[in-house]
Write an enzyme that holds these catalytic residues in place. Sequence first.
Site, mmCIF file in Angstrom:
data_model
loop_
_atom_site.group_PDB
_atom_site.id
_atom_site.type_symbol
_atom_site.label_atom_id
_atom_site.label_comp_id
_atom_site.label_asym_id
_atom_site.label_seq_id
_atom_site.Cartn_x
_atom_site.Cartn_y
_atom_site.Cartn_z
ATOM 1 N N GLU A 130 -44.097 18.314 30.712
ATOM 2 C CA GLU A 130 -44.236 17.877 32.225
ATOM 3 C C GLU A 130 -42.785 17.382 32.395
ATOM 4 O O GLU A 130 -42.481 16.026 32.924
ATOM 5 C CB GLU A 130 -45.125 16.881 32.528
ATOM 6 C CG GLU A 130 -45.557 16.816 34.172
ATOM 7 C CD GLU A 130 -46.490 15.754 34.448
ATOM 8 O OE1 GLU A 130 -46.206 14.671 34.294
ATOM 9 O OE2 GLU A 130 -47.777 16.186 34.581
ATOM 10 N N ASP B 24 -44.147 10.269 31.810
ATOM 11 C CA ASP B 24 -43.377 9.471 32.191
ATOM 12 C C ASP B 24 -44.040 7.724 32.160
ATOM 13 O O ASP B 24 -43.235 7.095 32.805
ATOM 14 C CB ASP B 24 -43.036 9.441 33.687
ATOM 15 C CG ASP B 24 -44.304 9.672 34.665
ATOM 16 O OD1 ASP B 24 -45.290 9.082 34.020
ATOM 17 O OD2 ASP B 24 -43.963 9.969 35.759
ATOM 18 N N HIS C 110 -53.316 3.294 41.420
ATOM 19 C CA HIS C 110 -52.894 2.285 40.183
ATOM 20 C C HIS C 110 -51.455 2.014 40.230
ATOM 21 O O HIS C 110 -50.902 1.343 39.496
ATOM 22 C CB HIS C 110 -53.170 2.670 38.896
ATOM 23 C CG HIS C 110 -52.635 4.122 38.492
ATOM 24 N ND1 HIS C 110 -51.330 4.059 38.032
ATOM 25 C CD2 HIS C 110 -52.915 5.439 38.606
ATOM 26 C CE1 HIS C 110 -50.844 5.237 37.693
ATOM 27 N NE2 HIS C 110 -51.760 6.194 38.402
ATOM 28 N N ARG D 225 -47.850 0.758 40.361
ATOM 29 C CA ARG D 225 -47.418 -0.504 40.404
ATOM 30 C C ARG D 225 -46.540 -0.913 41.706
ATOM 31 O O ARG D 225 -46.410 -2.198 42.260
ATOM 32 C CB ARG D 225 -46.151 -0.851 39.139
ATOM 33 C CG ARG D 225 -46.718 -1.052 38.188
ATOM 34 C CD ARG D 225 -45.882 -1.202 36.752
ATOM 35 N NE ARG D 225 -46.427 -2.152 35.860
ATOM 36 C CZ ARG D 225 -47.426 -1.707 34.927
ATOM 37 N NH1 ARG D 225 -47.928 -0.566 34.905
ATOM 38 N NH2 ARG D 225 -47.530 -2.741 34.152
ATOM 39 N N GLU E 279 -41.989 4.598 36.352
ATOM 40 C CA GLU E 279 -42.138 6.259 35.969
ATOM 41 C C GLU E 279 -40.591 7.003 36.051
ATOM 42 O O GLU E 279 -40.290 7.753 35.158
ATOM 43 C CB GLU E 279 -43.297 6.873 36.263
ATOM 44 C CG GLU E 279 -44.581 6.239 36.062
ATOM 45 C CD GLU E 279 -44.893 4.939 36.750
ATOM 46 O OE1 GLU E 279 -44.267 4.527 37.790
ATOM 47 O OE2 GLU E 279 -45.979 4.463 36.399
ATOM 48 N N HIS F 36 -59.303 1.363 38.853
ATOM 49 C CA HIS F 36 -58.413 1.545 37.553
ATOM 50 C C HIS F 36 -58.710 0.016 36.840
ATOM 51 O O HIS F 36 -58.908 -0.921 37.652
ATOM 52 C CB HIS F 36 -57.158 1.675 37.987
ATOM 53 C CG HIS F 36 -56.061 1.906 36.899
ATOM 54 N ND1 HIS F 36 -55.584 0.996 35.898
ATOM 55 C CD2 HIS F 36 -55.474 3.200 36.552
ATOM 56 C CE1 HIS F 36 -54.668 1.554 35.202
ATOM 57 N NE2 HIS F 36 -54.576 2.837 35.440
HETATM 58 C C1 UD1 Z 1 -49.993 3.247 33.006
HETATM 59 C C2 UD1 Z 1 -48.407 3.587 33.010
HETATM 60 C C3 UD1 Z 1 -48.479 4.564 34.450
HETATM 61 C C4 UD1 Z 1 -49.681 5.730 34.420
HETATM 62 C C5 UD1 Z 1 -50.790 4.910 34.112
HETATM 63 C C6 UD1 Z 1 -51.982 5.742 34.344
HETATM 64 C C7 UD1 Z 1 -46.700 2.642 32.449
HETATM 65 C C8 UD1 Z 1 -45.578 1.481 32.767
HETATM 66 N N1 UD1 Z 1 -47.647 2.632 33.375
HETATM 67 O O1 UD1 Z 1 -49.993 2.236 34.080
HETATM 68 O O2 UD1 Z 1 -47.281 5.350 34.516
HETATM 69 O O3 UD1 Z 1 -49.566 6.550 35.603
HETATM 70 O O4 UD1 Z 1 -50.848 4.175 33.106
HETATM 71 O O5 UD1 Z 1 -53.198 5.263 34.521
HETATM 72 O O6 UD1 Z 1 -46.519 3.063 31.565
HETATM 73 N N2 UD1 Z 1 -56.232 -1.625 30.934
HETATM 74 C C9 UD1 Z 1 -57.101 -1.988 30.360
HETATM 75 N N3 UD1 Z 1 -58.136 -0.816 29.672
HETATM 76 C C10 UD1 Z 1 -57.487 0.436 29.752
HETATM 77 C C11 UD1 Z 1 -56.133 0.679 30.261
HETATM 78 C C12 UD1 Z 1 -55.730 -0.372 31.103
HETATM 79 O O7 UD1 Z 1 -57.874 -3.178 30.212
HETATM 80 O O8 UD1 Z 1 -57.990 1.276 29.190
HETATM 81 C C13 UD1 Z 1 -55.648 -2.842 31.804
HETATM 82 C C14 UD1 Z 1 -54.803 -4.136 30.550
HETATM 83 O O9 UD1 Z 1 -55.070 -5.145 31.104
HETATM 84 C C15 UD1 Z 1 -53.631 -3.428 30.728
HETATM 85 C C16 UD1 Z 1 -53.127 -3.006 32.287
HETATM 86 O O10 UD1 Z 1 -54.567 -2.496 32.389
HETATM 87 O O11 UD1 Z 1 -52.563 -4.496 30.278
HETATM 88 C C17 UD1 Z 1 -51.742 -2.270 32.257
HETATM 89 O O12 UD1 Z 1 -51.951 -1.228 31.594
HETATM 90 P P1 UD1 Z 1 -50.477 -0.484 31.495
HETATM 91 O O13 UD1 Z 1 -50.644 0.745 30.676
HETATM 92 O O14 UD1 Z 1 -49.329 -1.375 31.301
HETATM 93 O O15 UD1 Z 1 -50.340 0.153 33.182
HETATM 94 P P2 UD1 Z 1 -51.094 0.772 34.049
HETATM 95 O O16 UD1 Z 1 -51.139 0.109 35.225
HETATM 96 O O17 UD1 Z 1 -52.373 1.299 33.491
HETATM 97 N N1 UDP Z 2 -59.195 10.658 35.994
HETATM 98 C C1 UDP Z 2 -60.408 10.195 35.023
HETATM 99 N N2 UDP Z 2 -61.243 9.369 35.533
HETATM 100 C C2 UDP Z 2 -61.141 8.400 36.531
HETATM 101 C C3 UDP Z 2 -59.785 8.810 37.383
HETATM 102 C C4 UDP Z 2 -58.898 9.698 37.063
HETATM 103 O O1 UDP Z 2 -60.451 11.029 34.110
HETATM 104 O O2 UDP Z 2 -61.843 7.782 36.741
HETATM 105 C C5 UDP Z 2 -58.095 11.621 35.442
HETATM 106 C C6 UDP Z 2 -57.917 12.491 36.704
HETATM 107 O O3 UDP Z 2 -58.768 13.647 36.756
HETATM 108 C C7 UDP Z 2 -56.236 12.802 36.215
HETATM 109 C C8 UDP Z 2 -56.000 11.563 35.586
HETATM 110 O O4 UDP Z 2 -57.044 10.849 34.975
HETATM 111 O O5 UDP Z 2 -56.364 13.959 35.196
HETATM 112 C C9 UDP Z 2 -54.978 10.737 36.303
HETATM 113 O O6 UDP Z 2 -54.816 9.451 35.716
HETATM 114 P P1 UDP Z 2 -54.177 8.351 36.533
HETATM 115 O O7 UDP Z 2 -54.305 8.652 38.164
HETATM 116 O O8 UDP Z 2 -54.725 7.017 35.937
HETATM 117 O O9 UDP Z 2 -52.467 8.492 36.207
HETATM 118 P P2 UDP Z 2 -51.441 9.542 36.779
HETATM 119 O O10 UDP Z 2 -51.748 10.912 36.756
HETATM 120 O O11 UDP Z 2 -50.930 8.750 38.172
HETATM 121 O O12 UDP Z 2 -50.160 9.075 35.742
#
Ligand code: UD1
Ligand code: UDP
Length: 400
Positions: free
Chosen positions: A121, A99, A222, A224, A135, A255
């Site tokens: 999913e 999502d 994490h 939003r 999401e 995160h």
């Molecule tokens: C995203 C997804 C959320 C999902 C989550 C899993 C959207 C809107 N959000 O949220 O649904 O549950 O991922 O973790 O699709 N960043 C890094 N390195 C990384 C990852 C993130 O630096 O490897 C930082 C960057 O500054 C980036 C920010 O996190 O711009 C936000 O990343 P983004 O994917 O937009 O949102 P998440 O909060 O990670």
């Molecule tokens: N996870 C990981 N490393 C971490 C934290 C979580 O590999 O430090 C894994 C966790 O086991 C799960 C997935 O990441 O499978 C969940 O990701 P996240 O919580 O970022 O996203 P969501 O599931 O809420 O979309």
Amino acid sequence: MMKRKKISVIFGTRPEAIKLAPVILALKKDRRFICKVCVTAQHREMLDQVLEVFGIKPDVDLNLMRRNQTLSDFAARALVAIDKYLTNEKPDFVLVQGDTTTVFCAALASFYHHIPLGHVEAGLRTWNFNAPWPEEANRVLTSRIGTLHFAPTMGNRRNLLKERIATDRVFVTGNTVIDALFLALAKVKKCPPDIDGLPDFLQPGKCNTAGKKPRIVLITGHRRENFGKGFENICRAIAVLAKRFPDVHFVYPVHLNPNVREPVYRILGQHSDKSSFCIHHSELENVHLIAPQSYLSFVALMNRSSLILTDSGGVQEEAPSLGKPVLVMRDVTERPEAVDSGAVKLVGTSRKSIVRTVGNLLTDSKLYKRMRHTRNPYGDGKAAERIIKVLVRFIRSQTH
Ligand code: UD1
Ligand code: UDP
């Protein structure tokens, strides 16, 4: 003999990569398919960690992540880049999972190209577009334009039927996260990983000098909708608990989203964290702020912990398989199955509620045992196999 069909699997974030890895590995082994992997890299570092664990090399890496990206900015860039990718690659079928913004943009671009889309999913719903945000909207919109819907549970299937998705396009498969978890557990058992940033006595399989394994509360977050006040409350609750339970260790892989890191390091860390993968020690000796862990290390950590405090979707699904109680820092969940089975409890984001519920579980062994002894409603580790069977049937029906 069926003509080999090209399936593009498109994803961008850590959880999508974890949950699609078993499907990609199965597709790559199956001679009826040509499997192409395209990553948007909506996440960069956290995606690469997963690709490495599962040995997946993307055929195309769109490398789209920007620091602190906004929803619209990322969505606009992803839609244009995926559109271009589809024009060049011309797959017969596209597969997405979950999502995120990547999922919705890949679904929309596939729709514009008249390419059928499979949604792994599918059918999770809170029926509230504000939680989880964005999401819930991403998955509802993806369902509207998808072709095949792989629902993890019967409840997810019922949700899709309520939205008038055709019955013969919805398949109950279990969640592929359980396939991934089983793959990871086998590796972790063979070779227990070391967790960067944790003292020796908290490493999986190790004890302290008294020969004991101190209890660990594992934390992730994490969402939003929790940014701002929600995260402030969560951090303050952890600080209160750490003082109240000095013999319990609170391990928090933080995160990389800057909106998460800022309050976490301000409230729980010694100084603010500017770089992404730095480890900082908390003033509270039993709070351990560590980098996001590779999937194997995280699975080992879940297995080593007594209790998990999270707002994550995937963790809610994995932890019951490991017999770990989960407290979910959200008001609603699209995963009610584990709440119904007793393994998961919603605690919201109020400081009082988190402190009270974690405190109860740390002190009341009967309550704790009740939450541990449950079965996992999310799958048996064979979801990828079921998805492949459906794909074969669908493609055959298209060619006859
Ligand atoms: C995203 C997804 C959320 C999902 C989550 C899993 C959207 C809107 N959000 O949220 O649904 O549950 O991922 O973790 O699709 N960043 C890094 N390195 C990384 C990852 C993130 O630096 O490897 C930082 C960057 O500054 C980036 C920010 O996190 O711009 C936000 O990343 P983004 O994917 O937009 O949102 P998440 O909060 O990670
Ligand atoms: N996870 C990981 N490393 C971490 C934290 C979580 O590999 O430090 C894994 C966790 O086991 C799960 C997935 O990441 O499978 C969940 O990701 P996240 O919580 O970022 O996203 P969501 O599931 O809420 O979309």
